[in-house]
Scaffold this motif. Sequence first.
Motif, short mmCIF file in Angstrom:
data_model
loop_
_atom_site.label_atom_id
_atom_site.label_comp_id
_atom_site.label_asym_id
_atom_site.label_seq_id
_atom_site.Cartn_x
_atom_site.Cartn_y
_atom_site.Cartn_z
N THR A 87 0.84 -1.20 0.00
CA THR A 87 0.00 0.00 0.00
C THR A 87 0.88 1.24 0.00
O THR A 87 2.05 1.21 0.39
N GLN A 88 0.29 2.32 -0.45
CA GLN A 88 0.97 3.62 -0.44
C GLN A 88 -0.07 4.65 -0.01
O GLN A 88 -1.17 4.70 -0.55
N TRP A 89 0.30 5.45 0.99
CA TRP A 89 -0.63 6.41 1.58
C TRP A 89 -0.24 7.83 1.18
O TRP A 89 0.95 8.14 1.08
N THR B 292 0.87 11.03 2.05
CA THR B 292 1.41 11.68 3.25
C THR B 292 2.06 13.03 2.96
O THR B 292 2.54 13.68 3.88
N GLN C 224 -3.72 10.15 -3.25
CA GLN C 224 -4.49 8.92 -3.39
C GLN C 224 -3.91 7.86 -2.46
O GLN C 224 -2.72 7.84 -2.19
N THR C 225 -4.78 6.96 -2.04
CA THR C 225 -4.34 5.75 -1.35
C THR C 225 -4.29 4.64 -2.38
O THR C 225 -5.27 4.43 -3.11
N LEU D 235 -3.31 0.49 -3.37
CA LEU D 235 -3.28 -0.84 -2.79
C LEU D 235 -3.11 -1.86 -3.91
O LEU D 235 -3.62 -1.65 -5.02
N TYR E 277 -0.11 -1.36 -8.19
CA TYR E 277 -0.91 -0.42 -7.40
C TYR E 277 -2.16 -0.02 -8.17
O TYR E 277 -2.10 0.26 -9.36
N SER F 133 -5.54 2.77 -7.45
CA SER F 133 -6.08 3.78 -6.53
C SER F 133 -7.37 3.25 -5.93
O SER F 133 -8.25 2.76 -6.62
N GLY G 5 -9.23 8.57 -2.25
CA GLY G 5 -8.58 9.86 -2.44
C GLY G 5 -9.03 10.53 -3.72
O GLY G 5 -10.15 10.31 -4.19
#
Length: 151
Positions: free
Chosen positions: A10-12, A14, A24-25, A27, A49, A51, A54
């Motif tokens: 995952t990438q958040w 930040t 965007q989040t 997964l 990944y 989206s 977000g």
Amino acid sequence: GFMVLVGLVTQWPTATDVSASRDQTLLGPQLLLGQQQDWGIFGARLRHYESVAGDDAFDTRETFADLFFAWDFGNAWQIVSNPSILYDWEGDSGNQWLVPLGGGVSKTTRIGSVPLKLDAEVYYYVETAERLGVDWMLTFRITPAFSNPLW
């Protein structure tokens, strides 16, 4: 010798400056396959990944192949190559691939009592997205190397 990892990645969002972020989040799945030999190590980590939350002004669908290779020369020196190849499924034609070619050297040493891995690598991008415009990348990494207390 043989390594396998299967899981989720995952990438958040930040970043404090939304203009520098996609907000965007993301997964997706990941798979790592590797092999350790007497001379060193090699393998690849594949990750994808999508989206999931977000900013919905655009879709994100990206697949990465993170390759890794290290040839041990003794005395804690290695020749290394760690390119990260990207395919952007949503990119315009001619702007979907990011393909670096290159490598560098690595040395594991101590500064005081702290073991460190020092890396220097240079990559030429044989394929790059026009919007990024990158031709070359030079990286330096300093990574603390600690033993795993759980194993």
